[in-house]
Design an enzyme around this catalytic site. Structure first.
Site, PDB file in Angstrom:
ATOM      1  N   GLU A 205      31.724  16.512  79.869  1.00 46.39           N
ATOM      2  CA  GLU A 205      31.160  15.557  78.915  1.00 46.39           C
ATOM      3  C   GLU A 205      31.240  16.041  77.480  1.00 46.39           C
ATOM      4  OE1 GLU A 205      29.856  16.098  81.880  1.00 46.39           O
ATOM      5  OE2 GLU A 205      29.757  14.126  82.822  1.00 46.39           O
TER       6      GLU A 205
ATOM      7  N   HIS B 199      18.433  11.708  87.243  1.00 42.57           N
ATOM      8  CA  HIS B 199      19.321  10.542  87.154  1.00 42.57           C
ATOM      9  C   HIS B 199      18.597   9.252  86.808  1.00 42.57           C
ATOM     10  CE1 HIS B 199      22.229  13.034  89.402  1.00 42.57           C
ATOM     11  NE2 HIS B 199      23.141  12.185  88.988  1.00 42.57           N
TER      12      HIS B 199
HETATM   13  C1  LIG Z   1      27.359  16.167  84.204  1.00 40.39           C
HETATM   14  C2  LIG Z   1      27.652  15.169  85.274  1.00 40.39           C
HETATM   15  N1  LIG Z   1      28.685  14.326  85.121  1.00 40.39           N
HETATM   16  C3  LIG Z   1      28.973  13.431  86.089  1.00 40.39           C
HETATM   17  C4  LIG Z   1      28.215  13.344  87.216  1.00 40.39           C
HETATM   18  C5  LIG Z   1      28.532  12.324  88.310  1.00 40.39           C
HETATM   19  N2  LIG Z   1      29.066  13.031  89.476  1.00 40.39           N
HETATM   20  C6  LIG Z   1      28.261  13.373  90.487  1.00 40.39           C
HETATM   21  S1  LIG Z   1      29.042  14.274  91.626  1.00 40.39           S
HETATM   22  C7  LIG Z   1      30.495  14.219  90.798  1.00 40.39           C
HETATM   23  C8  LIG Z   1      31.694  14.916  91.366  1.00 40.39           C
HETATM   24  C9  LIG Z   1      31.504  16.401  91.493  1.00 40.39           C
HETATM   25  O1  LIG Z   1      32.516  16.971  92.246  1.00 40.39           O
HETATM   26  P1  LIG Z   1      32.511  18.476  92.740  1.00 40.39           P
HETATM   27  O2  LIG Z   1      31.910  19.353  91.699  1.00 40.39           O
HETATM   28  O3  LIG Z   1      33.874  18.808  93.182  1.00 40.39           O
HETATM   29  O4  LIG Z   1      31.511  18.495  93.981  1.00 40.39           O
HETATM   30  P2  LIG Z   1      31.616  17.734  95.375  1.00 40.39           P
HETATM   31  O5  LIG Z   1      31.026  16.378  95.172  1.00 40.39           O
HETATM   32  O6  LIG Z   1      33.038  17.709  95.776  1.00 40.39           O
HETATM   33  O7  LIG Z   1      30.757  18.511  96.312  1.00 40.39           O
HETATM   34  C10 LIG Z   1      30.348  13.472  89.632  1.00 40.39           C
HETATM   35  C11 LIG Z   1      31.421  13.172  88.675  1.00 40.39           C
HETATM   36  C12 LIG Z   1      27.111  14.222  87.315  1.00 40.39           C
HETATM   37  N3  LIG Z   1      26.270  14.185  88.368  1.00 40.39           N
HETATM   38  N4  LIG Z   1      26.866  15.131  86.351  1.00 40.39           N
END
Ligand SMILES: Cc1ncc(C[n+]2csc(CCOP(=O)(O)OP(=O)(O)O)c2C)c(N)n1
Ligand SMILES: [Mg+2]
Lengths: 452, 349
Positions: free
Chosen positions: A184, A253
């Protein structure tokens, strides 16, 4: 016998459309069989049978069904067929909520009330969802101005977390629809830097909660560069996405932090409540030469209203609108607070209380004149916000009203706000932590009790 | 996209450690081996039960399932000892349960009941269980990584031989704070084991589409942190790798980075349907990874040693289903939170 209910697929979903039955009424199904397909804001979802038995459907394909309502039962052939919908009460005041809380007693926005806007000379209109109105604005501005481009997480290949940018990547290509990593601060930096050189980036935060990761770029950079550079570098950009409180999304959230932005010189801050305002204000935001915080509300994405088709439909930033006129009490609010307040006003009207509802639409700059004019008529004001009470929007408007309309007031300004706690996950607690229609009704009545 | 992840699947399987070597080295007894398998089954069925609960409207908000990644939680956390501190993301049920939390209380939290591990305040994404060394699940991607520096600092400051285990997603590595944190962890020589659950995707964005350098482990090089790639579908590969480094970390605190290659079978969130998933992965890819289901990989080892047959397997499976159902019932029958709890724990006394 098992009830098959319309599942809740995400926070913004309040109704789902039953696209098709994959198994027929009266058919024997096995656990794991796909029995139906439903359409939600996010995607189409298949529903599986959880038990073996005979399927008894209780709604037709094509029907829009509230979350939690029974769409079928699976059991013995002789079992009664008419599934009963779970309670979907749409209003709950504090005390009621605190006593018995069904798992998903969502306070459903009342879209009908919103679209009952004053008649306007809008030309041809389409009746669309709030989320679609945002899409219209983006599309029109992308078409009109080659310096406009979009960036954000999952806006391209994934087709948008809330489907707002569905198909955009295919239409506009990867230079104008930019999928970003989960970075971000970097994303806002890209936005601000590109704006400094004259592009008009529109950044999507998946939700505004994630803007906190980028706060240095927003507050200490985007907001200040024009001033610090003595006017040399303007920063024409939009930071948009859903903000506000959700349903059981818990502390990280679910929060309305719009007042933080509105407290910062250099940022414009907009928060539309209706589809038409969403379109008109977003177009204004994209054309504005300043960084604009454009805070949508996920719980409004599904609400519908008439939206002008014209590509010239622009609503100026900084102008409030009277969404309902009345003579007894003025409610000042914005975003989802408008929907709640209009619903409360309808209830109060039944008791003969005539409420005026002012939708601020923009929080920075804000339209105090419309508010004062209203108070000169009603002499009483209630300010409704989702955020914590202390130092919030209502605090600002109470002070403004006190300074500019003190002599017209017949009662102290009342505030309706969220409880001063991080948002709890438990439904029972969340219900009392967030403002409802019932709270607004109580606040209006309280201001009416007072007289001078 | 699909081609690139296919390479990874094969790469992962070729990393497979010789299970016997690990079993002998750690002298894992038969009972212990069966216990590991039982816990893995428990975690799997717990998640399946959560999914059902979500679909029957018992769970609010978001629900992120761990199905497919089980060996990453067990393989690492089985090495932890009392006092170790574990951090996770919103995909946190397994970490909490494997550390020893009562599944009933974990489910109650997911249902938002006051009998939950976080007393209903946190929900699925924010499980906490201090007594079991679980310092929390966090919802902001990458938000837990800076915390690891503080936990690691305190463990060292207090002269313990404990470590902090910080689980992160591949997507989380693109948050700037990740880089600040790793630099500080190495600079201050802190006992932190970073476990990258490299499941190939952050929501619908593949590693290939979001990282300029897709050798994610190599990013630790920039901070002088040793790292290693491990097959996350193989319990013994994960366990073996962790056992090799943790002893030294406890004696001479220093961070370590494990790049664990794994895969999630369910959608990013329980609400994500087939259409959403089709934007970024194919059914063939999911099926290919299911061949290397951590339960299959582990049970094959047990079968090979004559410890497991079909009969015992279904017995153990049934037991796990029972436990998951019991957790559901416990959560379902727990009372909702009292209004008076709303203002509790905003500030410490
Ligand atoms: C700072 C932030 N940006 C966006 C999100 C929305 N979001 C939640 S999970 C996610 C994907 C994260 O992927 P990863 O770190 O690979 O973990 P996984 O879900 O594969 O376990 C996103 C974009 C968030 N929770 N926090
Ligand atoms: Mg991932």
């Amino acid at each position: 016998m098992a009830e098959v209910i319309m599942p809740k697929m995400g926070d913004s979903m309040e109704v789902g459309k039953l696209l098709s039955w994959r198994k027929q009424n009266g058919e024997q199904v096995k656990s794991g069989d796909i029995i139906a397909e439903i359409e939600t804001d996010k995607s189409n979802v298949e529903i599986e049978a959880e038990e073996d038995g005979v399927l008894q459907t209780s709604v037709e394909a094509g029907a829009e069904v509230p979350v939690g309502a029974t769409i079928a039962t699976i059991g013995g052939a002789s079992v009664a067929t008419n599934g009963t919908a779970k309670s979907q009460s749409s209003s709950n005041g504090h005390s009621a909520a605190a006593v018995a809380i069904p798992a998903h007693d969502v306070v459903a926005p009342k879209p009908a009330a919103v679209s009952a806007a004053p008649t306007k000379d809008w030309g041809p209109t389409v009746n669309v969802k709030y989320s679609h109105a945002i899409r219209m604005a983006l599309e029109e501005e992308l078409n009109a101005d080659p310096s406009v481009f979009l960036l954000g997480e999952e806006i391209g290949q994934y087709q948008g977390t809330f489907k707002i940018t569905e198909g955009f990547l295919q239409t506009y290509g990867p230079d104008r629809i930019v999928d970003t990593p989960i970075s971000e601060a970097g994303m806002v930096g890209l936005t601000v830097g590109a704006a400094m050189l004259g592009l008009r980036p529109v950044l999507e935060f998946m939700t505004f909660n994630f803007a906190l990761v980028a706060w240095d770029q927003i507050i200490n950079h985007a907001a200040k560069i024009l001033y610090m550079s003595g006017g040399q570098f303007s920063v024409p950009c939009v930071l948009r996405g859903p903000g506000g409180v959700g349903t059981q999304l818990s502390a990280q959230h679910s929060q309305d932090l719009i007042h933080w932005y509105a407290n910062t010189p250099g940022l414009k801050v907009v928060a539309p409540a209706t589809p038409a305002d969403a379109k008109g204000l977003l177009k204004a935001a994209i054309r504005d030469n300043n960084p604009v915080i454009f805070m949508e509300h996920a719980k409004l994405y599904g609400t519908k209203g008439d939206v002008p088709e014209s590509t010239d439909f622009v609503i100026p930033i900084g102008v409030a609108e009277v969404k309902r006129s009345g003579k007894d009490v003025t409610i000042v609010t914005y975003s989802r607070g408008v929907v709640l307040s209009l619903a409360a006003a309808e209830e109060l009207a039944k008791e003969g209380i005539d409420v005026e509802v002012i939708d601020l639409r923009s929080l920075q700059p804000f339209d105090i004149d419309t508010v004062i004019k209203s108070i000169q008529k009603t002499h009483r004001a209630v300010v409704v916000q989702e955020q914590w009470e202390a130092y919030g929007v209502a605090a600002e408007f109470s002070a403004q009203i006190m300074e500019k309309a003190f002599d017209y007031l017949d009662a102290p300004v009342a505030r309706v706000a969220g409880a001063f706690v991080p948002m709890p996950y438990a439904k029972a607690l969340e219900d009392i932590a967030t403002p409802h229609e019932g709270d607004i009704i109580a606040a209006v009545k309280k201001t009416l009790e007072r007289s001078i | 996209m699909a081609a690139a992840t296919k390479v990874k699947a094969e790469e992962a399987s070729s990393q497979g450690t010789d299970a016997d070597e690990v079993i002998n080295k750690l002298s894992l007894g038969n009972d212990e081996l069966l216990h590991i398998y039982q816990v893995m089954l428990n975690v799997r069925h717990f998640e399946e039960q959560c999914n059902r609960a979500f679909r029957s409207d018992k769970v609010g908000g978001y629900l992120h399932l761990y199905i497919g990644q089980e060996a990453v939680s067990l393989g690492v956390l089985d090495v932890c000892k009392p006092g170790d501190q574990v951090l996770s993301s919103y995909r946190d049920h397994a970490h909490c349960i494997v550390l020893g939390s009562d599944p009933n209380k974990v489910m109650a939290e997911i249902f938002g009941k006051s009998t939950g591990v976080s007393r209903g305040k946190g929900g699925s994404m924010h499980l906490f269980d201090k007594a079991h060394g679980f310092a929390g699940g966090y919802g902001i991607v990458g938000g837990n990584v800076p915390l690891s520096v503080g936990l690691g600092w305190a463990l060292k400051y207090n002269k313990t031989d404990n470590i902090c285990v910080c689980y992160i997603g591949d997507g989380a590595m693109n948050n700037g704070a990740f880089h600040e944190s790793l630099n500080m962890a190495a600079l201050y020589k802190l006992p932190i084991l970073y476990v990258l659950e490299n499941n190939g995707y952050a929501m619908g964005t593949s590693v290939e589409r979001s990282h300029a350098n897709i050798d994610l482990g190599s990013r630790a090089d920039s901070y002088n942190i040793p790292h290693r790639k491990v097959d996350g579908q193989d319990y013994f590969a994960v366990r073996g790798a962790v056992e090799e480094v943790v002893g030294e970390m406890r004696k001479n605190p220093y961070p370590y980075f494990l790049d664990v290659i794994t895969y999630r079978y369910s959608g990013h969130g329980a609400a994500d349907g087939a259409a959403t998933q089709a934007t970024y992965r194919t059914n063939e890819e999911i099926e290919r990874w299911k061949q290397r289901d951590p339960l299959i990989v582990l049970s094959n080892v047990l079968r090979g040693k004559g410890l497991l047959d079909d009969e015992l397997n279904s017995e153990m499976d049934a037991k796990a289903i029972e436990l998951a159902k019991a957790a559901y019932d416990y959560a379902d029958h727990s009372p909702v939170c009292e209004p008076s709890e709303l203002y509790e724990d905003v500030y410490a006394d």
